[in-house]
Motif scaffolding. Structure first.
Motif, mmCIF file in Angstrom:
data_model
loop_
_atom_site.group_PDB
_atom_site.id
_atom_site.type_symbol
_atom_site.label_atom_id
_atom_site.label_comp_id
_atom_site.label_asym_id
_atom_site.label_seq_id
_atom_site.Cartn_x
_atom_site.Cartn_y
_atom_site.Cartn_z
ATOM 1 N N LYS A 108 -3.662 24.397 27.112
ATOM 2 C CA LYS A 108 -2.831 24.396 25.911
ATOM 3 C C LYS A 108 -3.197 23.257 24.962
ATOM 4 N N THR A 165 -8.185 33.573 34.546
ATOM 5 C CA THR A 165 -7.113 34.418 34.024
ATOM 6 C C THR A 165 -6.112 34.709 35.137
ATOM 7 N N GLN A 200 -2.024 34.463 31.337
ATOM 8 C CA GLN A 200 -2.719 33.524 30.460
ATOM 9 C C GLN A 200 -4.159 33.361 30.914
#
Length: 417
Positions: free
Chosen positions: A206, A391, A395
């Motif tokens: 992120k 994965t 996400q």
């Protein structure tokens, strides 16, 4: 042989003298826990007994025996302030503080040296005698006190806060060394809001960004010229080769119209945590390079942690032994998720190495990753970057890790048929 009367008188006087001497050196008596020490040898013998019992020191130089000493009631030195707080001190001059050191015991104590954990913080006694060997000795008599002067030099403190340790070395037979923590706050050249960067917990992939406002507090102008991940004293700088880091820094001097006070410059430090940051704790420093007279480098803590739904073990791919071209599966890493995962877009930089992704049929939460050596790989150390995307848990997260393989020589030719 005739004995003259004069000889007899001399003999009588000698005998009386011996009796008097024996009476003087004989112990006058002992009580519970108390021993009369009539000679230095007896005194040192008792000190040695204390040491052997585990309660004593290893220093006796300078101890002067009392005629009657109760070591079981010995008391350590007392400091009027411990730890010592200097409060906030001026940035441009030394600060001093006087501490009273009292000797409540029954023995005189010699202070033979005072050492420090930093030359910015020193200590000395106001009264001291110089011995023949050049040592400065302060004797604190039993029941008396002496003054210890603590000095802090802000010019030797690289920041706004200091906590150092003075070690007072004595010949106390029970406690030889005393430690004194000295703390001080230096009147700062600038302020930071917040004081440090805390990303908290960031999910892997992120990334995050944090900002800090820096405001000049002095009337003397100065500039903050750079923000970097190593102090300028390390030899790094804007022109130094870039090092891989999950942290990016950006320093911006704000326009004068945005300053809260005239003549007081302001800057904004932007700290970015990249999405490729590895899982685990973040504990690094950003270094501001300034033109301020006292603070040339100023460290700012950057903390936090990166969490993810998977882990990679080991953190890097490395072959233990030297390998040859064409050799398979020379290094292995396993990616394990808390949910079923897949690996995609697996690549390795450079030439001579290839990747092999091997999902485990019996365990959808684990994928093995192997390094293979190409048949035409050139000899030498391969220091490359492996990249792939994990994965799972709705996400996808890019991941990067290092690969180290040493290729030596060529693969042996197959035997002739």
């Amino acid at each position: 042989m005739k004995v003259r009367s004069s000889h007899l008188v001399v003999a009588i006087i000698a005998v009386v003298g011996v009796i008097v001497v024996l009476a003087l050196v004989k112990p006058s008596g002992e009580g519970p826990g108390k021993k009369t020490l009539s000679t230095t040898d007896e005194f040192l013998s008792q000190v040695n007994e204390i040491r052997e019992s585990g309660r004593g020191s290893t220093i006796t130089d300078g101890l002067v025996p009392s005629t009657e000493v109760d070591l079981s009631q010995h008391k350590p030195l007392e400091f009027s302030e411990q730890p010592v707080s200097m409060g906030t001190i001026a940035r441009d001059r030394k600060a001093e503080k006087r501490i009273t050191v009292k000797n409540p015991g029954g023995l005189p104590i010699d202070v033979m040296d005072i050492t420090t954990s930093c030359n910015c913080t020193l200590g000395h006694f106001e009264r001291a005698a110089v011995r023949s060997d050049g040592r400065r000795i302060t004797t604190i008599e039993a029941g008396q006190q002496e003054t210890l002067v603590v000095t802090v030099d802000p010019k030797l403190i690289h920041g706004f806060h200091s906590s150092k340790v003075l070690t007072i070395m004595t010949n106390d037979p029970v406690q030889a060394n005393y430690t004194l923590v000295v703390s001080a706050d230096v009147d700062p050249e600038f302020s930071q809001d917040p004081e440090f960067i805390d990303f908290g917990t960031v999910q892997r992939g992120k990334g995050a960004e944090a900002r800090m406002r820096i405001v000049q507090l002095t009337d003397d102008p100065f500039d903050i010229t750079a923000a970097q991940l190593e102090p300028s004293s390390s030899g790094s700088g804007p022109d130094a080769p870039a090092k891989e880091s999950p942290i990016e820094l950006e320093l911006v001097k704000l326009p004068e119209a945005e300053w809260k006070s005239p003549q007081r410059a302001e800057w904004e430090l932007v700290v970015r945590l990249l999405p490729t940051a590895a899982p685990g704790a973040i504990d690094v420093s950003a270094w501001l390079v300034t033109t301020a007279a006292r603070v040339r480098d100023f460290g700012i803590a950057i903390v936090g942690s990166v969490s993810t739904f998977y882990e990679v073990v080991p953190a890097s791919l490395g072959a233990r032994d030297v390998v040859t071209p064409g050799q398979k599966q020379v290094a292995k890493a396993t990616v394990t998720g808390i949910v079923p995962i897949t690996l995609a877009d697996a690549t390795v930089t450079g030439e001579g190495l290839t990747l092999e992704v091997a999902p485990r049929p019996d365990d959808p939460k684990s994928v093995d990753l192997y390094i293979n050596v190409a048949p035409d790989a050139a000899p030498g150390l391969k220091n490359e970057t492996v990249m792939f995307t994990v994965t799972g848990d709705n996400q996808s997260v890019p991941h990067a890790m290092r690969a180290f393989v040493s290729v030596q020589g060529q693969a042996p030719a197959p035997p002739a048929q």
